[in-house]
Design a protein around this motif. Structure first.
Motif, PDB file in Angstrom:
ATOM      1  N   MET A 203       0.822  -1.205   0.000  1.00  0.00           N
ATOM      2  CA  MET A 203       0.000   0.000   0.000  1.00  0.00           C
ATOM      3  C   MET A 203       0.861   1.261   0.000  1.00  0.00           C
ATOM      4  SD  MET A 203      -3.330  -0.462  -0.079  1.00  0.00           S
ATOM      5  CE  MET A 203      -2.852  -1.510  -1.456  1.00  0.00           C
ATOM      6  N   LEU A 204       0.287   2.331  -0.493  1.00  0.00           N
ATOM      7  CA  LEU A 204       0.963   3.624  -0.459  1.00  0.00           C
ATOM      8  C   LEU A 204       1.080   4.084   0.993  1.00  0.00           C
ATOM      9  CD1 LEU A 204      -0.982   5.338  -3.371  1.00  0.00           C
ATOM     10  CD2 LEU A 204       1.379   4.506  -3.460  1.00  0.00           C
ATOM     11  N   PRO A 205       2.262   4.471   1.450  1.00  0.00           N
ATOM     12  CA  PRO A 205       2.397   4.948   2.832  1.00  0.00           C
ATOM     13  C   PRO A 205       1.756   6.315   3.012  1.00  0.00           C
ATOM     14  CG  PRO A 205       4.475   5.183   1.661  1.00  0.00           C
ATOM     15  CD  PRO A 205       3.541   4.456   0.735  1.00  0.00           C
ATOM     16  N   ALA A 206       1.468   6.645   4.265  1.00  0.00           N
ATOM     17  CA  ALA A 206       0.824   7.915   4.595  1.00  0.00           C
ATOM     18  C   ALA A 206       1.437   8.456   5.879  1.00  0.00           C
ATOM     19  CB  ALA A 206      -0.677   7.713   4.772  1.00  0.00           C
ATOM     20  N   PRO A 207       1.281   9.755   6.151  1.00  0.00           N
ATOM     21  CA  PRO A 207       1.758  10.304   7.419  1.00  0.00           C
ATOM     22  C   PRO A 207       1.123   9.575   8.606  1.00  0.00           C
ATOM     23  CG  PRO A 207       1.189  12.067   5.903  1.00  0.00           C
ATOM     24  CD  PRO A 207       0.720  10.795   5.269  1.00  0.00           C
ATOM     25  N   LYS A 208       1.883   9.449   9.700  1.00  0.00           N
ATOM     26  CA  LYS A 208       1.417   8.660  10.840  1.00  0.00           C
ATOM     27  C   LYS A 208       0.151   9.214  11.484  1.00  0.00           C
ATOM     28  CE  LYS A 208       5.472   6.053  12.310  1.00  0.00           C
ATOM     29  NZ  LYS A 208       6.399   5.745  13.416  1.00  0.00           N
ATOM     30  N   TRP A 209      -0.081  10.511  11.361  1.00  0.00           N
ATOM     31  CA  TRP A 209      -1.292  11.056  11.980  1.00  0.00           C
ATOM     32  C   TRP A 209      -2.555  10.569  11.272  1.00  0.00           C
ATOM     33  CZ3 TRP A 209      -4.700  14.547   9.518  1.00  0.00           C
ATOM     34  CH2 TRP A 209      -4.243  15.140   8.332  1.00  0.00           C
ATOM     35  N   LEU A 210      -2.381   9.954  10.094  1.00  0.00           N
ATOM     36  CA  LEU A 210      -3.508   9.398   9.352  1.00  0.00           C
ATOM     37  C   LEU A 210      -3.594   7.878   9.483  1.00  0.00           C
ATOM     38  CD1 LEU A 210      -3.275  11.533   6.092  1.00  0.00           C
ATOM     39  CD2 LEU A 210      -4.966  11.738   7.907  1.00  0.00           C
ATOM     40  N   LYS A 211      -2.966   7.308  10.500  1.00  0.00           N
ATOM     41  CA  LYS A 211      -2.924   5.854  10.634  1.00  0.00           C
ATOM     42  C   LYS A 211      -4.308   5.205  10.726  1.00  0.00           C
ATOM     43  CE  LYS A 211      -0.500   2.061  12.904  1.00  0.00           C
ATOM     44  NZ  LYS A 211      -1.626   1.130  12.759  1.00  0.00           N
ATOM     45  N   PRO A 212      -5.271   5.745  11.512  1.00  0.00           N
ATOM     46  CA  PRO A 212      -6.594   5.094  11.534  1.00  0.00           C
ATOM     47  C   PRO A 212      -7.222   4.999  10.147  1.00  0.00           C
ATOM     48  CG  PRO A 212      -6.404   6.632  13.354  1.00  0.00           C
ATOM     49  CD  PRO A 212      -5.201   6.854  12.480  1.00  0.00           C
ATOM     50  N   GLY A 213      -7.147   6.080   9.385  1.00  0.00           N
ATOM     51  CA  GLY A 213      -7.695   6.060   8.030  1.00  0.00           C
ATOM     52  C   GLY A 213      -6.915   5.138   7.108  1.00  0.00           C
ATOM     53  N   HIS A 214      -5.589   5.145   7.253  1.00  0.00           N
ATOM     54  CA  HIS A 214      -4.751   4.282   6.425  1.00  0.00           C
ATOM     55  C   HIS A 214      -5.057   2.814   6.703  1.00  0.00           C
ATOM     56  CE1 HIS A 214      -1.037   2.269   5.051  1.00  0.00           C
ATOM     57  NE2 HIS A 214      -0.997   3.231   4.146  1.00  0.00           N
ATOM     58  N   ASP A 215      -5.208   2.456   7.974  1.00  0.00           N
ATOM     59  CA  ASP A 215      -5.545   1.075   8.330  1.00  0.00           C
ATOM     60  C   ASP A 215      -6.877   0.668   7.696  1.00  0.00           C
ATOM     61  OD1 ASP A 215      -3.260   0.839   9.843  1.00  0.00           O
ATOM     62  OD2 ASP A 215      -4.267   1.097  11.772  1.00  0.00           O
ATOM     63  N   LEU A 216      -7.877   1.524   7.836  1.00  0.00           N
ATOM     64  CA  LEU A 216      -9.210   1.196   7.329  1.00  0.00           C
ATOM     65  C   LEU A 216      -9.217   1.136   5.804  1.00  0.00           C
ATOM     66  CD1 LEU A 216     -12.160   0.646   7.970  1.00  0.00           C
ATOM     67  CD2 LEU A 216     -12.564   3.118   7.976  1.00  0.00           C
ATOM     68  N   ALA A 217      -8.596   2.096   5.149  1.00  0.00           N
ATOM     69  CA  ALA A 217      -8.555   2.101   3.682  1.00  0.00           C
ATOM     70  C   ALA A 217      -7.835   0.869   3.156  1.00  0.00           C
ATOM     71  CB  ALA A 217      -7.867   3.375   3.184  1.00  0.00           C
ATOM     72  N   THR A 218      -6.785   0.469   3.840  1.00  0.00           N
ATOM     73  CA  THR A 218      -6.029  -0.715   3.435  1.00  0.00           C
ATOM     74  C   THR A 218      -6.882  -1.969   3.564  1.00  0.00           C
ATOM     75  OG1 THR A 218      -3.944   0.319   4.087  1.00  0.00           O
ATOM     76  CG2 THR A 218      -3.964  -2.064   3.923  1.00  0.00           C
TER      77      THR A 218
END
Length: 568
Positions: A203-218
């Protein structure tokens, strides 16, 4: 990570099986195992799930959901666990409590016990069979047969004191395939977790402050992929496994873009799957699922724009891929010019709002067909891309013609739609002005500086009238037709957000683009990967587990929100 089962279904990569919280007439509200084949007209409920005690009384529970494991937790620390051991098989494990599966039955449905002690459950409504095998514990089946069907089917899976409960529910169509050797439940869970981690790594990495969204989108993008079957000629990422259980012929483009960098082959499959079904006339179907395609409308020709974006993200798209797509993309472009220009003025039209993707936009408020500048803008870029592909394939004469056509349509578009210092939509034939305060009239910004300084400046300035704390509303908030949950009459949508941010970047409005990306990502991070969002509050609306929202979130977080502290 954990997610809310009431808004995000539990499934696995490649599977048509889903566990989600729904309500079914006659069976009530609760957790159901569903079969999502056949499209969004049917939720596909197959079994309702209940927890039962030693007296076979139903026990209340809370749900804990993570990508590889679904757990039902009772008040006295009982735990019933579900995990996919394959896209076709759901494993069920418990130590203390039993599980009741109540089949949602219809005409001709029946159960029969096999010689090996397993049970076949035949669902005519869902056009599928299930095999239910008990590895540990006991299985009690209540399925009285009368005339043509079992009047009801209730299966109780009961743990025994020594070994507990371990069962497997497997779907199949005709003959049950040979099953793999038995693996203990913990090994199955670890394998599922390993499969998900492998997806996360791509997956494309994202800034850590967006981790909840990144986890869910993944998780949503991973779990919404279904295997190739029927009309699905390639693996396909569904829009959702809630109820938007199809692929639509522009939604797929945004998923392809997000996959292009690290999973280019899967991205190419998402992009090309609709061209596999292209009509001889050149039109693409509106949507596809495993059983049928809908041809009553189509979607806008964003495919040249998409292909250009994908080519910028991956070297995978070489001569072989360009040869594969060139002729279909030519036919798709020509279809609009040949079959959607009823008044012969050289400007294509939408015959329905669904054709634009902006189903109920206010540009269609007074009826159709409508000539809208966004359609011409997409075709101008698509012709440019065809010119570029033609040159790469050594088809120089065709490339020259496509470039000429692009430039001619650009000139006609400006002459046709630029009225009194702004873009307007027109009724085809009559060419009367259709009053609208829709964001769709600002999509031509994708043409960048081709439009000239005056028009570009107007579009940039006008976008600010749609810009809320959460992003771009699809109808101006002061419009009499604005609706907070009005679909394309107000809510924020992921695809239009990405299109406009890329457009802003193309005209060097980098700060504006970055701020728009930040607002959208912050909203999705807090409110989930919804189909669309309330433009005033950021609240998620409609289907709450959407893949194109997830893909756009990943793209924006990775490309426009710079950080030294990325999720690893």
């Amino acid at each position: 990570m954990n997610f809310n089962i009431k808004t995000v279904p539990f499934s696995t990569h490649g599977s048509f099986l889903v566990i989600s919280h729904i309500s079914v007439p006659g069976y009530g509200e609760g957790l159901y195992i569903r079969n999502i084949r056949g499209g969004d007209e049917d939720l596909g409920p197959v079994f309702k799930i209940d927890v039962i005690d030693e007296h076979k009384d139903i026990v209340p529970y809370e749900v804990q959901a993570e990508p590889a494991l679904l757990s039902l937790l009772t008040k006295d620390e009982g735990k019933i666990r579900f995990c996919f051991s394959s896209p076709e098989t759901i494993r069920i494990q418990s130590c203390k409590y039993g599980v009741r599966l109540t089949a949602v039955t219809g005409s001709y449905d029946y159960s029969v016990k096999n010689s090996d002690g397993t049970w076949e459950i035949n669902s005519f409504a869902q056009e599928i069979r299930f095999n239910l095998a008990q590895h540990k514990g006991e299985m009690h089946v209540d399925a009285p047969f009368k005339e043509l069907r079992s009047t009801h089917m209730i299966i109780d899976l009961i743990p025994n004191e020594r070994n507990g409960l371990d069962a497997a529910l497997t779907e199949y169509k005709t003959v049950l395939p040979k099953q793999p050797d038995y693996q203990d439940f913990e090994s199955v869970v670890e394998k599922a977790r390993s499969d998900f981690r492998a997806w996360v790594d791509k997956m494309l990495p994202a800034p850590k402050w967006l981790k909840p969204g990144h986890d869910l989108a993944t998780y949503i993008t991973w779990s919404c992929v279904v295997k190739s079957e029927g009309l699905l000629t390639r693996k396909a990422m569904y829009m959702s496994k809630n109820w938007m259980t199809n692929i639509w012929s522009w939604d797929n483009c945004f998923n392809a873009m997000a996959l292009a960098k690290h999973q280019p082959e899967l991205a190419w499959d998402q992009f090309m799957i609709f061209f596999d079904h292209q009509d001889e006339s050149g039109v693409l179907p509106d949507f596809i699922n495993n059983r049928y395609a809908l041809w009553n409308c189509c979607k806008p020709p964003i495919h040249g724009w998409t292909l250009k974006c994908m080519m910028e993200r991956t070297d995978y798209i070489g001569k072989e891929q360009l040869q594969e797509v060139y002729e279909p993309l030519c036919k798709w472009t020509d279809w609009w010019m040949n079959y959607r220009d009823d008044d012969g003025d050289g400007i294509p039209q939408y015959n329905h709002g669904n054709d634009s993707g902006w189903d109920n936009s206010t540009i269609f408020h007074s009826g159709t067909p409508i000539e809208s500048p966004d359609l011409s803008a997409f075709l101008i870029l698509q012709m440019e891309v065809l010119s570029e592909i033609g040159r790469k394939l050594g088809r120089d004469e065709e490339a020259f013609i496509w470039q000429e056509r692009s430039e001619f349509l650009l000139k006609r578009m400006v002459e046709h739609f630029w009225k009194d210092g702004k873009f307007v939509a027109l009724k085809s034939g009559e060419h009367t002005h259709t009053p609208s305060e829709s964001l769709v009239l600002f999509i031509p910004l994708i043409l960048g500086h081709r439009l000239g300084e005056e028009i570009t400046a107007y579009l940039i300035s006008g976008l600010k009238n749609f810009f809320t704390d959460h992003g771009f509303a699809t109808e101006r908030l002061s419009s009499p037709y604005y609706r907070e949950d009005g679909y394309w009459r107000g809510p924020i949508w992921a695809p239009t957000t990405l299109i406009l941010i890329k457009a802003l970047k193309s005209v060097q409005q980098l700060e504006f683009a970055s701020e728009a990306a930040k607002r959208f990502c912050r909203m999705a991070n807090e409110n989930g990967m919804a189909e669309n969002f309330n433009a005033k509050t950021g609240e998620g609306l409609r289907d709450r587990a959407f893949t194109w929202t997830s893909s756009v979130f990943l793209l924006l977080a990775n490309e426009y929100l710079r950080s030294k502290d990325y999720i690893s």
